[in-house]
Design an enzyme around this catalytic site. Structure first.
Site, PDB file in Angstrom:
ATOM      1  N   SER A  54       0.904  -1.219   0.114  1.00 27.86           N
ATOM      2  CA  SER A  54       0.061  -0.014  -0.196  1.00 27.86           C
ATOM      3  C   SER A  54       0.883   1.284   0.148  1.00 27.86           C
ATOM      4  CB  SER A  54      -0.872  -0.002   1.201  1.00 27.86           C
ATOM      5  OG  SER A  54      -1.933   1.194   1.244  1.00 27.86           O
ATOM      6  N   HIS A  71       5.455  -2.584   6.941  1.00 29.86           N
ATOM      7  CA  HIS A  71       5.134  -3.479   8.259  1.00 29.86           C
ATOM      8  C   HIS A  71       6.561  -3.955   8.677  1.00 29.86           C
ATOM      9  CE1 HIS A  71       0.910  -4.397   6.638  1.00 29.86           C
ATOM     10  NE2 HIS A  71       1.066  -3.062   6.872  1.00 29.86           N
ATOM     11  N   ASP A  91      23.639 -30.787  14.241  1.00 31.96           N
ATOM     12  CA  ASP A  91      22.629 -31.309  13.414  1.00 31.96           C
ATOM     13  C   ASP A  91      22.639 -32.975  13.126  1.00 31.96           C
ATOM     14  OD1 ASP A  91      21.326 -29.082  12.717  1.00 31.96           O
ATOM     15  OD2 ASP A  91      23.097 -28.457  11.669  1.00 31.96           O
ATOM     16  N   LYS A 104      34.164 -12.357  20.172  1.00 31.58           N
ATOM     17  CA  LYS A 104      34.294 -11.359  21.238  1.00 31.58           C
ATOM     18  C   LYS A 104      32.949 -11.238  22.061  1.00 31.58           C
ATOM     19  CE  LYS A 104      35.112  -6.834  22.162  1.00 31.58           C
ATOM     20  NZ  LYS A 104      34.188  -6.591  23.315  1.00 31.58           N
ATOM     21  N   GLU A 155      29.443  -9.257  19.348  1.00 34.11           N
ATOM     22  CA  GLU A 155      30.023  -7.879  19.053  1.00 34.11           C
ATOM     23  C   GLU A 155      31.113  -8.077  17.900  1.00 34.11           C
ATOM     24  OE1 GLU A 155      30.931  -4.702  21.984  1.00 34.11           O
ATOM     25  OE2 GLU A 155      31.557  -6.706  22.930  1.00 34.11           O
TER      26      GLU A 155
END
Length: 856
Positions: free
Chosen positions: A181, A185, A390, A559, A706
Site C-alpha cells: 500500500s 510493516h 545437526d 568477542k 560484538e
C-alpha cells in the site's frame, strides 16, 4: 491455462473447478484471474508458512478491483461460507457474543480456492491456533508504519531503522515488509510466552517512545489531524482481535502490488518502492524467503491435508482432468536455499522425482513385522546463529533431520532438546563448508561424526529408536542407542540405558577435545620452585580492522559482550576483579563457588556475560546484575538473570607464572585447566577458531555477537597495558562516553528524561559528542534517574555544547561512564544516531578516549 475460461484440476487430491480464467481482475494492468492463480501457486511455498494455522479474514473483489478513480466493490469476509469445500482447514473462534468459523491457509488447495473466488487479500492475526482450534499466545509482533500526507516511504524507512535499533538492543531482529500500500510493516518473532494485551502494551510503549524521541517524524496517535508530514507507528495490530495482511498476499488496489518481505539493504536504496506481483514472482524464483526468520518455514502440524511439502507446477494440458504436482519432500529444503549463493548440495532431478510421491507413510508396524532396516547417518557441527549439532538419518530416500542445541546427551538421566527441521537430500551426508552470510543457516558446517545405523522403530512424527555406529575418533565416541521422542510440543533426544555391546563408547566430547595418545616416556624434568602468586591487571586490545592483520600467525576468538574479569583462585576462595580494579566477587556468587574450580592457586582472564533471546550475550540484560550491593537484591537478580563466565586466558597455574609464554601455549594450558574443572558450573572456555577471518566476522554477525578478537599466536600477556598483538574487530561502532546531564522527558517519559547528554573528557571539561534518547528499556529510565539525581550540579561540564541542546538541561558531575553504538561521526565530532547500550561501572572517565583507541 491463459487461453481457457474454465478448467477442472486436482490440487493435492482435491478437485477444483477454475472458472472465468480470462476475467480481468486488475483493469489498469489487464491482469486476469488466471494470472492471479499463477501468482498464488508460485508464492505458495512462502506464503503458506507465514499464514499456516492462523484464522484468515478475507477481502474479496468478485467483479475486480476497478480503477483508482472507480474502485471495485469489496466484500469483507470472516466466516467460512457454507458452500466452501469441506476439506478446507478451519478454526471456530469464540468471540464475546458469537462464534466465527475461519478458514486457514495451510495448503495449496485452500490458497487456490481463495484465488478462484477472488479473495485477493489474506489477513491473519499475530497468533496461531493449536490442533484443537484453541488460540495460542502471539508468536510475532508487528508495527505498521503508515505515512501521513507529505510523508512517504523514505520517512517510513527512517522510522523503521530507529525501531530496529531499539528492538536489536532487546535481542530482537525485525524483518521489514513493504506493505503493498503506502508504508512498511516491521515484524519480529516472539517466543509465545506473552499475552496479546502484553504485546500490544509493549508495542504502544515503543510507538510512544519513538514519538517522544522524534516528535517531528513520528506520531503514535491515530488522529488524522496529527499525521501531516509524519509517520504513524500503528501499534494496534497486535491486539488479539486485529489482523494484518499476510506477507506475499496481493493487494486489492488499482495496481497488483504485494505485501513483500524485503532486506534492510533494499530499504537503504533511494529507489525503494512497492513491488508488484510480477516482481515478487521473479524474486521467489531464487528460492530465497526473506520472511523465513519470522515464519521459521514451519508448515502446519495439523489438518486433513497437511503435507511435509509445499510447491506447485503450472496447470497445463489438453483439457483433461489432471493432478497438479505439488513439490516433493525436498521442496521445503530447496525453497529455503539459492543454489547460486550457497555451496550446499541440491538434489538432482532424478533424486527429487524419487521422493516426489508425497510424505512418507505414517502407518505403524504390525506385530511380527521386521524392524526398519536403517541406513547412513551424519552428525554435523553447525556454527550458525547459535552453535548446535545437526543429526540426520536416512529415511525414504532423504535425510530426516533434527537440530540438537545441546548436543547428544551424555547420560541416560538427561534428555536434550531436538528441533525437527526440513528433510535434506542424501548428498548432504558429506557436506562440510561455509554457508555465506545472509543465507539460511549461515555459518560453518563440519562433520562431527558419520556412519551407519540400525532402526528398531520409526513412527513418523512420533518416535524413532536407532543404534548409531560412528567412525573411529568421531564425536559420537563409538556406538550409541538413541531415541527421538515427540512429546507433543517438542522433540527430545534420549540416550537409552541399554547400550549395544559391540564396543564401549570412549567419550562423547568432540574429537578435537579428546586426549591425544600418550607420548613416549622421557626423563622427568627437574622440579622447579613455585613462583609467587601476584596481582594481574588485564591486557588490553587495540581496535582495528581485518586490514591490520598482517602475517598469518593470528588466532581468533568470538568477542563476548559483557564485563571483563580477572579470576583469582586460592585455597578456599575465588575472587573476581574488574578491569579497573573493582571487586566483583559478591555480585556474582554463581561464579565464586570454590567447588566449581580446580584445586590449587590460579589466575584466569575472562568475560562475564548474561544470555538473552536465542542464547546470545545481552549486555542490556547484564545491566540488571550491575551495581547491586545488598545480598537479597543479588540473590533475586541471580535467579532472574543468571550469568556465565567465558574464559580466554590463563595467567598463573600450578605455581607457575604463564604470562611470559606465547598465547598459543597459554591456551593449551587453559584447555588442560578446563579439563580439571568439575561439571555443572556456568564457566566455559571461549574456543580458538581456525577459520578465515571474514567468514568468522560473518558468523559473529549471525550469532549476534560484538565481533572477533584476533590474537597473535606468539604474543605474551602484557599485564595492564594495551598491545597491538591483540586486535578487536567489531561489527558495529561503539563508543564509551561520560554522561554530563539530561534533558527532561515528555509524554510517556514525563518525570524521567528524554535524552542523556554525552561527552568525552578533554582536560577538566567534556567535549560534547551528542545526546542519546533511544535504546532504553522501561526499567532503565527510573534506574538511570536514581543514579543521576544525586550528582546534580549547577554548571555545565561541557565546553562546547550547542545552545539548543543545553536549553532546559540538568547538569551532573561527570563521573559515570556509559557505552553507546552509533552510525558514524559527523563533522563537528558528534555521534550520529547514538543508541544506548548501558552503564560501564568497570570503567572510569579517565578510561574514556577518542575514537579508535578502545579496549576490550
Amino acid at each position: 491455462m491463459a487461453g481457457k475460461q474454465q478448467e477442472r484440476v486436482t490440487v493435492e487430491g482435491h478437485e477444483l473447478t477454475l472458472t472465468n480464467l480470462g476475467k480481468i481482475i486488475y483493469p489498469e494492468t489487464g491482469t486476469t484471474k488466471a494470472e492471479v492463480l499463477e501468482y498464488y501457486a508460485t508464492v505458495a511455498p512462502f506464503l503458506i508458512p507465514a499464514a499456516a494455522n492462523r484464522p484468515v479474514t478475507r477481502k474479496r473483489w468478485v467483479n475486480g478491483v476497478g480503477t483508482a478513480e472507480h474502485p471495485g466493490e469489496v466484500f469483507f469476509q470472516k466466516n467460512l461460507e457454507d458452500s466452501a469445500p469441506r476439506w478446507i482447514p478451519r478454526a471456530a473462534i469464540q468471540h464475546s457474543d458469537h462464534t466465527n468459523v475461519y478458514p486457514m491457509v495451510n495448503n495449496l488447495a485452500t490458497l487456490t480456492w481463495m484465488a478462484q473466488i477472488a479473495s485477493l487479500e489474506i489477513h491473519v492475526p499475530q497468533w496461531q491456533v493449536d490442533a484443537a482450534g484453541k488460540p495460542l499466545r502471539p508468536d510475532r509482533f508487528v508495527l505498521d508504519l503508515d505515512p501521513g500526507p507529505g510523508a512517504g516511504l523514505p520517512e517510513c524507512v527512517e522510522v523503521a531503522s530507529l525501531a530496529r535499533s531499539i528492538l536489536q538492543d532487546m535481542g530482537m531482529e525485525p524483518v521489514p515488509v513493504t506493505s503493498g500500500s503506502k508504508g512498511i510493516h516491521l515484524y519480529t518473532g516472539l517466543d509465545g510466552t506473552l499475552k496479546s494485551e502484553q504485546v500490544s502494551a509493549f508495542a504502544h510503549e515503543l510507538a510512544r517512545a519513538l514519538e517522544a524521541d522524534h516528535p517531528d517524524l513520528v506520531v503514535s496517535d491515530m488522529k488524522k489531524s496529527l499525521r501531516k508530514g509524519k509517520v504513524l507507528v500503528d501499534w494496534s495490530q497486535n491486539s488479539g482481535n486485529k489482523t494484518t495482511i499476510v506477507p506475499y498476499s496481493l493487494r486489492g488496489r488499482a495496481q497488483p502490488t504485494v505485501a513483500a518481505p524485503r532486506t534492510w539493504q533494499e530499504l537503504a536504496s533511494p529507489s525503494l518502492d512497492q513491488l508488484d506481483y510480477t516482481e515478487v514472482m521473479e524474486r521467489v524464483s531464487s528460492g530465497k524467503d526473506h520472511f523465513a526468520p519470522i515464519s521459521d518455514r514451519h508448515l502446519p502440524p495439523h489438518g486433513e491435508d497437511d503435507n511435509d511439502d509445499v510447491g506447485a507446477s503450472a496447470v497445463s494440458g489438453g483439457g483433461r482432468e489432471r493432478v497438479v504436482t505439488v513439490g516433493n519432500r525436498l521442496a521445503k529444503y530447496v525453497g529455503m536455499r539459492d543454489p547460486g549463493k550457497t555451496p550446499e548440495p541440491f538434489p538432482s532431478s532424478s533424486a527429487a522425482s524419487a521422493v516426489s510421491q508425497g510424505p512418507a507413510s505414517s502407518a505403524q508396524p504390525k506385530p511380527g513385522d521386521p524392524a526398519p532396516a536403517g541406513g547412513i547417518f551424519v552428525i554435523q557441527e553447525h556454527h550458525a546463529r547459535r552453535y548446535h549439532l545437526d543429526l540426520r538419518l536416512e529415511h525414504n530416500g532423504v535425510l530426516a533431520s533434527w537440530a540438537l542445541p545441546r548436543g547428544v546427551p551424555e547420560t541416560s538421566e538427561r534428555n536434550n532438546l531436538a528441533v525437527h527441521t526440513e528433510d535434506h537430500p542424501m548428498e548432504y551426508a558429506t557436506f562440510a563448508g561455509v554457508i555465506p552470510k545472509g543465507e539460511y543457516g549461515a555459518g560453518t558446517m563440519t562433520i562431527w561424526d558419520r556412519g551407519e545405523f540400525t532402526c528398531e522403530k520409526w513412527r513418523d512424527g512420533k518416535e524413532v529408536i536407532a543404534t548409531l555406529t560412528g567412525e573411529p575418533g568421531g564425536g559420537l565416541g563409538g556406538t550409541k542407542r538413541l531415541a527421538l521422542i515427540n512429546t507433543g510440543d517438542r522433540w527430545l533426544i534420549h540416550l537409552m540405558k541399554e547400550q549395544p555391546g559391540a564396543r564401549r563408547a570412549a567419550a562423547t566430547a568432540p574429537a578435537a577435545k579428546r586426549q591425544a595418545p600418550p607420548e613416549p616416556e622421557s626423563a622427568p624434568e627437574p622440579k622447579q620452585e613455585p613462583q609467587p602468586l601476584r596481582d594481574y591487571a588485564p591486557m588490553l586490545a587495540t581496535s582495528g580492522t581485518t586490514a591490520d592483520l598482517r602475517g598469518d600467525n593470528w588466532l581468533y576468538e568470538l568477542k563476548w559482550d559483557g564485563i571483563r574479569a580477572i579470576i583469582t583462585g586460592t585455597e578456599g576462595r575465588i575472587r573476581l576483579m574488574s578491569r579497573n580494579g573493582n571487586d566483583l566477587t559478591a555480585a556474582y556468587p554463581e561464579l565464586t563457588d570454590r567447588a566449581c574450580w580446580p584445586e590449587g592457586d590460579f589466575v584466569a582472564d575472562g568475560e562475564i556475560v548474561a544470555l538473552g533471546k536465542g542464547s546470545r550475550p545481552d549486555f542490556g540484560r547484564l545491566q540488571l546484575r550491575m551495581n547491586l550491593v545488598k545480598t537479597a537484591d543479588i540473590e533475586r537478580a541471580r535467579v532472574s538473570v543468571p550469568v556465565q563466565l567465558m574464559l580466554f586466558d590463563l595467567l598463573y597455574d600450578a605455581g607457575a607464572d604463564l604470562s611470559g609464554l606465547p598465547f598459543v601455549e597459554r591456551r593449551e594450558r587453559l584447555d588442560a585447566f578446563a579439563e580439571r574443572m568439575p561439571g555443572g558450573c556456568p564457566v566455559h572456555v571461549s574456543a580458538v577458531l581456525d577459520h578465515d577471518v571474514d567468514d568468522l566476522m560473518t558468523s559473529a554477525a549471525d550469532l549476534g555477537l560484538e565481533g572477533v578478537m584476533a590474537k597473535k599466536a606468539d604474543s605474551r600477556y602484557v599485564v595492564g597495558r594495551r598491545s597491538a598483538s591483540w586486535i578487536k574487530l567489531k561489527l558495529e561502532q561503539s563508543q564509551e562516553v561520560v554522561v554530563g546531564g539530561w534533558r527532561p522527558g515528555a509524554g510517556a517519559r514525563s518525570g524521567t528524561f528524554g535524552a542523556l547528554l554525552l561527552g568525552i573528557p578533554d582536560g577538566d571539561t567534556l567535549h560534547y559528542v551528542g545526546r542519546v534518547g533511544t535504546g532504553f528499556k522501561d526499567w532503565q529510565l527510573r534506574d538511570i534517574m536514581e543514579q543521576l539525581e544525586p550528582l546534580v550540579v549547577d554548571d555545565s561540564p561541557f565546553k562546547d555544547i550547542p545552545r539548543e541542546d543545553a536549553a532546559g538541561a540538568h547538569w551532573v558531575k561527570p563521573v559515570l561512564v556509559a557505552e553507546v553504538t552509533f552510525g558514524n561521526w559527523t563533522g563537528p565530532g558528534r555521534l550520529r544516531h547514538p543508541v544506548w547500550r548501558g552503564w560501564r561501572p568497570d570503567k572510569s572517565p579517565s578510561d574514556v578516549s577518542q575514537p579508535n583507541q578502545g579496549d576490550r
